[in-house]
Design an enzyme around this catalytic site. Structure first.
Site, PDB file in Angstrom:
ATOM      1  N   CYS A 105       0.876  -1.173   0.000  1.00 61.38           N
ATOM      2  CA  CYS A 105       0.000   0.000   0.000  1.00 61.38           C
ATOM      3  C   CYS A 105       0.916   1.227   0.000  1.00 61.38           C
ATOM      4  CB  CYS A 105      -0.983  -0.022   1.170  1.00 61.38           C
ATOM      5  SG  CYS A 105      -0.252   0.205   2.809  1.00 61.38           S
TER       6      CYS A 105
ATOM      7  N   HIS B  89      13.312 -15.238  12.719  1.00 60.58           N
ATOM      8  CA  HIS B  89      13.042 -15.212  14.156  1.00 60.58           C
ATOM      9  C   HIS B  89      11.557 -15.241  14.503  1.00 60.58           C
ATOM     10  CE1 HIS B  89      17.170 -13.322  15.378  1.00 60.58           C
ATOM     11  NE2 HIS B  89      17.295 -14.267  14.467  1.00 60.58           N
TER      12      HIS B  89
END
Length: 149
Positions: A65, A98
């Protein structure tokens, strides 16, 4: 890798650029729109990306966006989605390694095509480490999602 990609009117041009690069590099890209620069709403595309990734139809998603923020907020409302804004290479791969990020959000008004391509490449080639500390933290995040808070 099968990757869903979508963006509102502000993300249209960058979506096209990233999609072409991903295809050139052997990825199967599912384009969920927008298909032109007519005004459109990022939550509609966030929902489409979320459904594609959460259902397993695609492994990951890229959502674009104007800033990346609205797309991220909306995508994270879909159960099973871990979306993050990354406008640098490190965050794009670290978010996967992670945090098992499965949707990359980009802002077309924040970042240009060349770095966006490198960031997308970093995102799609990264893998979750499965290290105990990351698995433990991800489990806590998933428990929050299940309890809705």
């Amino acid at each position: 890798m099968k990757i869903a990609i979508a963006g509102d009117h502000a993300g249209f041009a960058l979506k096209k650029t990233i999609s072409e690069d991903l295809k050139k590099n052997g990825h199967d890209v599912l384009d969920l729109g927008a298909f032109d620069e007519s005004p459109s709403d990022y939550p509609d595309f966030a929902r489409a990306i979320g459904k594609a990734v959460a259902s397993g139809a695609t492994e990951r998603g890229i959502l674009i966006c104007g800033s990346g923020i609205g797309a991220s907020v909306a995508a994270n409302k879909v159960r099973g989605i871990r979306a993050g804004v990354a406008h640098d290479i490190y965050s794009a791969h670290q978010g996967v390694e992670h945090d098992n990020m499965n949707v990359l959000c980009l802002g077309s008004r924040v970042i240009g095509p060349a770095p966006a391509i490198e960031i997308a490449r970093s995102f799609v080639t990264a893998r979750f480490t499965n290290e105990e500390r990351h698995v433990k933290r991800l489990k806590k995040v998933m428990e929050m999602e299940e309890r809705q808070g």
